[in-house]
Design a protein around this motif. Structure first.
Motif, PDB file in Angstrom:
ATOM      1  N   GLU A 163       0.835  -1.203   0.000  1.00  0.00           N
ATOM      2  CA  GLU A 163       0.000   0.000   0.000  1.00  0.00           C
ATOM      3  C   GLU A 163       0.871   1.255   0.000  1.00  0.00           C
ATOM      4  N   ASP A 164       1.975   1.219   0.737  1.00  0.00           N
ATOM      5  CA  ASP A 164       2.887   2.364   0.779  1.00  0.00           C
ATOM      6  C   ASP A 164       3.477   2.630  -0.606  1.00  0.00           C
ATOM      7  N   ILE A 165       3.891   1.581  -1.294  1.00  0.00           N
ATOM      8  CA  ILE A 165       4.437   1.723  -2.642  1.00  0.00           C
ATOM      9  C   ILE A 165       3.382   2.327  -3.565  1.00  0.00           C
ATOM     10  N   TYR A 166       2.161   1.830  -3.474  1.00  0.00           N
ATOM     11  CA  TYR A 166       1.062   2.326  -4.294  1.00  0.00           C
ATOM     12  C   TYR A 166       0.804   3.806  -4.029  1.00  0.00           C
ATOM     13  N   HIS A 167       0.807   4.197  -2.761  1.00  0.00           N
ATOM     14  CA  HIS A 167       0.571   5.602  -2.415  1.00  0.00           C
ATOM     15  C   HIS A 167       1.739   6.489  -2.851  1.00  0.00           C
ATOM     16  N   GLN A 168       2.955   5.955  -2.797  1.00  0.00           N
ATOM     17  CA  GLN A 168       4.108   6.712  -3.302  1.00  0.00           C
ATOM     18  C   GLN A 168       3.927   7.008  -4.788  1.00  0.00           C
ATOM     19  N   ALA A 169       3.474   6.006  -5.535  1.00  0.00           N
ATOM     20  CA  ALA A 169       3.247   6.196  -6.973  1.00  0.00           C
ATOM     21  C   ALA A 169       2.161   7.244  -7.212  1.00  0.00           C
ATOM     22  N   GLN A 170       1.087   7.180  -6.442  1.00  0.00           N
ATOM     23  CA  GLN A 170       0.025   8.178  -6.573  1.00  0.00           C
ATOM     24  C   GLN A 170       0.561   9.580  -6.295  1.00  0.00           C
ATOM     25  N   ASP A 171       1.378   9.696  -5.249  1.00  0.00           N
ATOM     26  CA  ASP A 171       1.943  10.996  -4.891  1.00  0.00           C
ATOM     27  C   ASP A 171       2.871  11.522  -5.988  1.00  0.00           C
ATOM     28  N   LEU A 172       3.695  10.628  -6.555  1.00  0.00           N
ATOM     29  CA  LEU A 172       4.617  11.046  -7.621  1.00  0.00           C
ATOM     30  C   LEU A 172       3.862  11.557  -8.847  1.00  0.00           C
ATOM     31  N   LEU A 173       2.675  11.030  -9.064  1.00  0.00           N
ATOM     32  CA  LEU A 173       1.899  11.387 -10.251  1.00  0.00           C
ATOM     33  C   LEU A 173       0.774  12.368  -9.959  1.00  0.00           C
ATOM     34  N   SER A 174       0.765  12.936  -8.777  1.00  0.00           N
ATOM     35  CA  SER A 174      -0.350  13.801  -8.375  1.00  0.00           C
ATOM     36  C   SER A 174      -0.452  15.079  -9.209  1.00  0.00           C
ATOM     37  N   HIS A 175       0.610  15.452  -9.902  1.00  0.00           N
ATOM     38  CA  HIS A 175       0.601  16.670 -10.705  1.00  0.00           C
ATOM     39  C   HIS A 175       0.030  16.461 -12.114  1.00  0.00           C
ATOM     40  N   ILE A 176      -0.267  15.208 -12.473  1.00  0.00           N
ATOM     41  CA  ILE A 176      -0.903  14.905 -13.758  1.00  0.00           C
ATOM     42  C   ILE A 176      -2.086  13.978 -13.486  1.00  0.00           C
ATOM     43  N   SER A 177      -2.823  13.649 -14.520  1.00  0.00           N
ATOM     44  CA  SER A 177      -3.942  12.714 -14.388  1.00  0.00           C
ATOM     45  C   SER A 177      -3.588  11.433 -15.139  1.00  0.00           C
ATOM     46  N   PRO A 178      -2.868  10.533 -14.478  1.00  0.00           N
ATOM     47  CA  PRO A 178      -2.402   9.332 -15.168  1.00  0.00           C
ATOM     48  C   PRO A 178      -3.515   8.305 -15.367  1.00  0.00           C
ATOM     49  N   THR A 179      -3.352   7.489 -16.383  1.00  0.00           N
ATOM     50  CA  THR A 179      -4.242   6.345 -16.544  1.00  0.00           C
ATOM     51  C   THR A 179      -3.826   5.286 -15.524  1.00  0.00           C
ATOM     52  N   PRO A 180      -4.701   4.338 -15.250  1.00  0.00           N
ATOM     53  CA  PRO A 180      -4.325   3.267 -14.325  1.00  0.00           C
ATOM     54  C   PRO A 180      -3.078   2.502 -14.772  1.00  0.00           C
ATOM     55  N   VAL A 181      -2.889   2.380 -16.090  1.00  0.00           N
ATOM     56  CA  VAL A 181      -1.712   1.666 -16.593  1.00  0.00           C
ATOM     57  C   VAL A 181      -0.425   2.399 -16.208  1.00  0.00           C
ATOM     58  N   THR A 182      -0.404   3.704 -16.383  1.00  0.00           N
ATOM     59  CA  THR A 182       0.783   4.486 -16.028  1.00  0.00           C
ATOM     60  C   THR A 182       1.012   4.441 -14.527  1.00  0.00           C
ATOM     61  N   LEU A 183      -0.041   4.572 -13.756  1.00  0.00           N
ATOM     62  CA  LEU A 183       0.080   4.466 -12.300  1.00  0.00           C
ATOM     63  C   LEU A 183       0.663   3.111 -11.921  1.00  0.00           C
ATOM     64  N   ALA A 184       0.166   2.056 -12.549  1.00  0.00           N
ATOM     65  CA  ALA A 184       0.663   0.708 -12.254  1.00  0.00           C
ATOM     66  C   ALA A 184       2.132   0.563 -12.647  1.00  0.00           C
ATOM     67  N   ARG A 185       2.526   1.159 -13.773  1.00  0.00           N
ATOM     68  CA  ARG A 185       3.924   1.053 -14.206  1.00  0.00           C
ATOM     69  C   ARG A 185       4.864   1.772 -13.245  1.00  0.00           C
ATOM     70  N   VAL A 186       4.475   2.966 -12.798  1.00  0.00           N
ATOM     71  CA  VAL A 186       5.305   3.693 -11.824  1.00  0.00           C
ATOM     72  C   VAL A 186       5.373   2.900 -10.526  1.00  0.00           C
ATOM     73  N   ALA A 187       4.253   2.374 -10.082  1.00  0.00           N
ATOM     74  CA  ALA A 187       4.245   1.568  -8.849  1.00  0.00           C
ATOM     75  C   ALA A 187       5.122   0.331  -9.015  1.00  0.00           C
ATOM     76  N   GLY A 188       5.098  -0.265 -10.201  1.00  0.00           N
ATOM     77  CA  GLY A 188       5.948  -1.428 -10.456  1.00  0.00           C
ATOM     78  C   GLY A 188       7.424  -1.098 -10.379  1.00  0.00           C
ATOM     79  N   VAL A 189       7.808   0.049 -10.923  1.00  0.00           N
ATOM     80  CA  VAL A 189       9.217   0.476 -10.823  1.00  0.00           C
ATOM     81  C   VAL A 189       9.590   0.681  -9.352  1.00  0.00           C
ATOM     82  N   LEU A 190       8.698   1.320  -8.600  1.00  0.00           N
ATOM     83  CA  LEU A 190       8.970   1.531  -7.175  1.00  0.00           C
ATOM     84  C   LEU A 190       9.080   0.203  -6.430  1.00  0.00           C
ATOM     85  N   LEU A 191       8.264  -0.757  -6.819  1.00  0.00           N
ATOM     86  CA  LEU A 191       8.337  -2.088  -6.205  1.00  0.00           C
ATOM     87  C   LEU A 191       9.699  -2.720  -6.458  1.00  0.00           C
TER      88      LEU A 191
END
Length: 104
Positions: free
Chosen positions: A35-63
């Motif tokens: 959940e922390d990784i997921y929220h980090q990804a959301q925070d990193l992308l908070s300045h744009i409106s990402p699609t779920p795929v982009t959010l998932a890819r950023v979260a995957g890199v963080l993982l």
């Protein structure tokens, strides 16, 4: 006006996918870490409106960074790159650049 108190289906599937990926990589993570990784990804992308795929890819890199425990500078560099992106296309390009091998 009644709002839906339940999170979107994507909001539930991304952390679940992260958890499954961690297991596949041989490094199962507890729910709080996922959940922390997921929220980090959301925070990193908070300045744009990402699609779920982009959010998932950023979260995957963080993982992967979480599992590999790279130098702190690498994670800071990635975070800075994502925060500087002005749109989703730049985010995708930044992620792709991580996988390119320069033939210098």
């Amino acid at each position: 006006m009644i709002t839906n108190p339940l999170p979107d289906r994507e909001d539930l599937s991304i952390p679940e996918s992260l958890s499954q990926l961690a297991i596949q990589l041989g490094q199962p993570l507890d729910r709080a870490t996922v959940e922390d990784i997921y929220h980090q990804a959301q925070d990193l992308l908070s300045h744009i409106s990402p699609t779920p795929v982009t959010l998932a890819r950023v979260a995957g890199v963080l993982l992967v960074y979480q599992i590999q425990s790279p130098a702190a500078e690498e994670l800071q560099w990635f975070n800075a790159q994502i925060q500087q992106c002005v749109d989703e296309e730049e985010v995708e390009e930044s992620i792709e650049s991580l996988h390119r091998v320069d033939a210098l």
